[in-house]
Design an enzyme around this catalytic site. Structure first.
Site, PDB file in Angstrom:
ATOM      1  N   LYS A 172      -3.692  -4.965   4.175  1.00  0.00           N
ATOM      2  CA  LYS A 172      -3.188  -5.692   5.360  1.00  0.00           C
ATOM      3  C   LYS A 172      -4.419  -6.003   6.206  1.00  0.00           C
ATOM      4  O   LYS A 172      -4.864  -5.177   7.001  1.00  0.00           O
ATOM      5  CB  LYS A 172      -2.196  -4.799   6.117  1.00  0.00           C
ATOM      6  CG  LYS A 172      -1.146  -5.509   6.954  1.00  0.00           C
ATOM      7  CD  LYS A 172      -1.686  -6.440   8.001  1.00  0.00           C
ATOM      8  CE  LYS A 172      -2.263  -5.746   9.217  1.00  0.00           C
ATOM      9  NZ  LYS A 172      -3.014  -6.694  10.091  1.00  0.00           N
ATOM     10  N   GLU A 175      -5.270 -10.044  11.300  1.00  0.00           N
ATOM     11  CA  GLU A 175      -4.618 -11.355  11.419  1.00  0.00           C
ATOM     12  C   GLU A 175      -5.508 -12.352  12.159  1.00  0.00           C
ATOM     13  O   GLU A 175      -5.169 -13.520  12.293  1.00  0.00           O
ATOM     14  CB  GLU A 175      -3.245 -11.221  12.108  1.00  0.00           C
ATOM     15  CG  GLU A 175      -3.269 -10.725  13.544  1.00  0.00           C
ATOM     16  CD  GLU A 175      -3.327  -9.200  13.679  1.00  0.00           C
ATOM     17  OE1 GLU A 175      -4.014  -8.545  12.863  1.00  0.00           O
ATOM     18  OE2 GLU A 175      -2.715  -8.678  14.625  1.00  0.00           O
ATOM     19  N   CYS A 280     -18.787  -1.574  14.987  1.00  0.00           N
ATOM     20  CA  CYS A 280     -18.442  -0.191  15.358  1.00  0.00           C
ATOM     21  C   CYS A 280     -19.689   0.676  15.426  1.00  0.00           C
ATOM     22  O   CYS A 280     -19.664   1.765  15.978  1.00  0.00           O
ATOM     23  CB  CYS A 280     -17.468   0.388  14.357  1.00  0.00           C
ATOM     24  SG  CYS A 280     -18.192   0.510  12.741  1.00  0.00           S
TER      25      CYS A 280
HETATM   26  P1  NAD Z   1      -7.315  -3.069  16.037  1.00  0.00           P
HETATM   27  O1  NAD Z   1      -7.054  -1.612  16.124  1.00  0.00           O
HETATM   28  O2  NAD Z   1      -6.748  -3.957  17.093  1.00  0.00           O
HETATM   29  O3  NAD Z   1      -6.717  -3.637  14.648  1.00  0.00           O
HETATM   30  C1  NAD Z   1      -7.018  -3.046  13.413  1.00  0.00           C
HETATM   31  C2  NAD Z   1      -5.861  -3.293  12.460  1.00  0.00           C
HETATM   32  O4  NAD Z   1      -4.689  -2.648  12.971  1.00  0.00           O
HETATM   33  C3  NAD Z   1      -5.507  -4.759  12.268  1.00  0.00           C
HETATM   34  O5  NAD Z   1      -5.215  -4.988  10.912  1.00  0.00           O
HETATM   35  C4  NAD Z   1      -4.282  -4.942  13.145  1.00  0.00           C
HETATM   36  O6  NAD Z   1      -3.404  -5.937  12.670  1.00  0.00           O
HETATM   37  C5  NAD Z   1      -3.615  -3.579  13.079  1.00  0.00           C
HETATM   38  N1  NAD Z   1      -2.855  -3.269  14.299  1.00  0.00           N
HETATM   39  C6  NAD Z   1      -3.106  -3.725  15.557  1.00  0.00           C
HETATM   40  N2  NAD Z   1      -2.197  -3.216  16.407  1.00  0.00           N
HETATM   41  C7  NAD Z   1      -1.386  -2.415  15.696  1.00  0.00           C
HETATM   42  C8  NAD Z   1      -0.264  -1.587  16.032  1.00  0.00           C
HETATM   43  N3  NAD Z   1       0.197  -1.501  17.288  1.00  0.00           N
HETATM   44  N4  NAD Z   1       0.328  -0.886  15.043  1.00  0.00           N
HETATM   45  C9  NAD Z   1      -0.124  -0.969  13.791  1.00  0.00           C
HETATM   46  N5  NAD Z   1      -1.186  -1.737  13.406  1.00  0.00           N
HETATM   47  C10 NAD Z   1      -1.797  -2.442  14.349  1.00  0.00           C
HETATM   48  O7  NAD Z   1      -8.885  -3.269  15.891  1.00  0.00           O
HETATM   49  P2  NAD Z   1      -9.713  -4.617  15.894  1.00  0.00           P
HETATM   50  O8  NAD Z   1      -9.726  -5.171  17.288  1.00  0.00           O
HETATM   51  O9  NAD Z   1      -9.293  -5.493  14.782  1.00  0.00           O
HETATM   52  O10 NAD Z   1     -11.175  -4.054  15.521  1.00  0.00           O
HETATM   53  C11 NAD Z   1     -12.074  -3.550  16.479  1.00  0.00           C
HETATM   54  C12 NAD Z   1     -11.995  -2.046  16.542  1.00  0.00           C
HETATM   55  O11 NAD Z   1     -12.237  -1.489  15.255  1.00  0.00           O
HETATM   56  C13 NAD Z   1     -13.071  -1.448  17.441  1.00  0.00           C
HETATM   57  O12 NAD Z   1     -12.501  -0.399  18.178  1.00  0.00           O
HETATM   58  C14 NAD Z   1     -14.106  -0.914  16.459  1.00  0.00           C
HETATM   59  O13 NAD Z   1     -14.894   0.148  16.931  1.00  0.00           O
HETATM   60  C15 NAD Z   1     -13.228  -0.464  15.360  1.00  0.00           C
HETATM   61  N6  NAD Z   1     -13.967  -0.350  14.098  1.00  0.00           N
HETATM   62  C16 NAD Z   1     -14.272   0.893  13.678  1.00  0.00           C
HETATM   63  C17 NAD Z   1     -15.006   1.056  12.518  1.00  0.00           C
HETATM   64  C18 NAD Z   1     -15.363   2.422  12.035  1.00  0.00           C
HETATM   65  O14 NAD Z   1     -15.859   2.504  10.932  1.00  0.00           O
HETATM   66  N7  NAD Z   1     -15.151   3.479  12.774  1.00  0.00           N
HETATM   67  C19 NAD Z   1     -15.410  -0.072  11.782  1.00  0.00           C
HETATM   68  C20 NAD Z   1     -15.060  -1.332  12.244  1.00  0.00           C
HETATM   69  C21 NAD Z   1     -14.331  -1.461  13.414  1.00  0.00           C
END
Ligand code: NAD
Length: 497
Positions: A172, A175, A280
């Protein structure tokens, strides 16, 4: 505007249900629509993966690896096309997009070693006529949920290894920038993967909840923000699933008085402002030991930040593109307002940047704060934008205490020429990935990636040896072939030698 399809059971599937806009952040215009899958659509993918599992688990690991060898070749041949798609929807520069793809391909290379990494362990004669071995068996249907900031690399952390270990996968993707992720999955099918082994289903919370709630899904790998990571970990483990959920970060770089400052400044520029700070592992805090270091650092950073080449990511030769959405740009800009109100010194202000020919794009220039203190929101929270905060401390111990007290523990680094200081830092710092004169210490594919504290929920890190453990379960087999003439008497005490 075209509607991006799902990839289910080897077919591109159109979906006329709910959808969201995908933007080109450089122009600020919507360019595609992405479907937000219903539970019923997600179930189609789960059923396809479940049906494909018996044959795939019994496919010899060497045959599975051959698919990965072909996949690697296809990824390399399609580098320009993939980088273009990443850049169009994410906004990062083409060079940066190609870099993330290369780091993703490393994980495919690791997966090519499947026959070696799945060999298991064997002991002959653990008892009379008894041999024992441990087998690494696949889990079944497993799923990955990935963030927008690495649409190629983060999914590649997950599914090549999961699949080569004999599992079937449902991805997944984010989006916000799904096109490159989908293209890469199509290349895996072109490499010869049987249908149903790899599926891509677009969506939002309801698609994710369908994965969490499905009993057929045995494990979830998540990368994204901490609140969602925590939610997925809690809900997934409650249902008996394996979960590794990687969350947000606030990465500190410590600058010691003996550091090679020119090298440190160059390293910090890339680590803080590369990909517009949407990494990240981005460095968002520079902890300077002593005012002299801080003054010298700020003086060297200012002209470089003001000289950053910012524009549409798809144009070559730039340092930085836009943020991913208008909402992300406004959020980061709001943090800058907040830092000013809290009393930090805004040395470079990137707010209100307009790029000629791209006036509607989601741009923000590089920002630099000095005199940031630990109680400020700009210090405590993940900003995820081109904002670097300078914090002044008096000693290495004070710097380390600051980092250890922070809620996140993803990455950190120290710039120094002092081996003793570096060694103490590596030993005592409570962070999962540490660099010594290396600003972005992202482990290579044959090590594993993961933070500490609220940057990771779960026991095993992503990819590498931990990834193999995560995507397999051990079976310990003890086998006896008695010699025909010998008949042992029943034994009622616990068996021992
Ligand atoms: P996000 O948490 O908004 O989304 C990540 C995924 O979760 C997406 O596929 C999204 O569709 C899904 N999602 C969003 N809301 C949801 C909900 N309420 N319930 C279930 N699924 C949901 O993150 P983002 O904005 O896409 O990415 C940025 C974040 O990711 C930053 O906080 C960054 O630090 C983190 N990140 C961490 C790493 C790591 O290795 N620790 C790597 C890359 C990014």
């Amino acid at each position: 505007m075209s509607l991006i399809p799902h990839l289910i059971n080897g077919e591109l599937v159109t979906d006329n249900g709910r959808s969201a806009d995908v933007f080109n952040p450089s122009t600020g215009q919507p360019i595609h629509k992405v479907p937000l899958a219903s539970r019923e659509t997600m179930q189609l993918a789960i059923d396809a993966a479940k049906a494909a599992f018996p044959a795939w688990r019994n496919t010899p690991p060497a045959k599975r690896a051959q698919v990965m060898f072909r996949f690697k070749q296809l990824l390399e041949q399609n580098e320009a096309r993939i980088s273009q798609l990443i850049s169009e929807e994410h906004g990062k520069t083409l060079e940066d997009a190609a870099g993330e793809l290369k780091r993703g391909i490393e994980n495919v290379e690791f997966a090519c070693a499947a026959p070696e990494i799945l060999k298991g362990e064997y002991s002959r004669n653990v008892g009379p006529n008894i041999d024992a071995w441990s087998d690494f068996q696949p889990l079944g249907v497993v799923a990955g949920i990935t963030p927008f900031n690495f649409p190629a690399m983060v999914p590649l952390w997950m599914y090549p290894l999961a699949i080569v270990c004999g599992n079937c996968f449902i991805l997944k993707p984010s989006e916000r920038d799904p096109s490159s992720t989908l293209l890469i999955a199509q290349l895996l099918l072109e490499a010869g993967l049987p249908k149903g082994v790899m599926n891509v289903v677009h969506g939002d919370k309801s698609a994710v909840d369908a994965l969490i709630e499905a009993p057929e899904v045995k494990a979830l790998s998540f990368v994204g923000s901490t609140p969602i990571a925590e939610y997925i970990y809690a809900e997934g483990t409650k249902r008996g699933k394996r979960v590794q959920a990687l969350g947000g970060a606030k990465n500190h770089a410590v600058l010691m008085p003996d550091a090679d400052l020119n090298n440190a400044v160059n390293a910090l520029m890339g680590a803080a402002y590369g990909s517009c700070g949407e990494r990240c592992m981005a460095i968002s805090v520079a902890v300077c030991v002593g005012d002299q270091v801080a003054d010298a650092l700020v003086a060297k950073l200012v002209p470089q930040i003001k000289a950053l080449k910012i524009g549409a990511g798809t144009n070559c030769g730039l340092d930085m593109g836009p943020l991913v959405t208008g909402q992300a740009r406004d959020k980061v800009s709001g943090y800058v307002d907040d830092g000013v109100a809290a009393g930090a010194t805004l040395v470079v202000d990137g707010r209100g940047l307009s790029v000629a020919g791209h006036e509607e794009g989601f741009f923000l220039g590089g920002c630099l704060f000095d005199n940031v203190t630990p109680e400020m929101r700009i210090y405590k929270e993940e900003i995820f934008g081109p904002v670097l905060c300078v914090v002044r401390v008096n000693s290495l111990e004070e710097a380390m205490q600051l980092i250890n007290d922070h809620e996140y523990g993803n990455g950190t680094c120290i710039f120094t020429r002092d081996g003793e200081a570096a060694r103490l830092f590596c030993d005592e710092i409570e962070v999962g990935m540490v660099g010594v004169n290396v600003p972005l210490p992202v482990p290579v594919a044959y090590h594993s990636f993961g933070g500490w504290k609220r940057s990771l929920f779960g026991d095993l890190h992503a990819y590498g040896p931990d990834g193999v453990r995560f995507y397999t379960r051990r079976k310990a087999i003890t086998q006896r072939w008695p010699q025909r003439a010998s008949h042992e008497a029943s034994q009622f005490a616990f068996p021992s030698l």
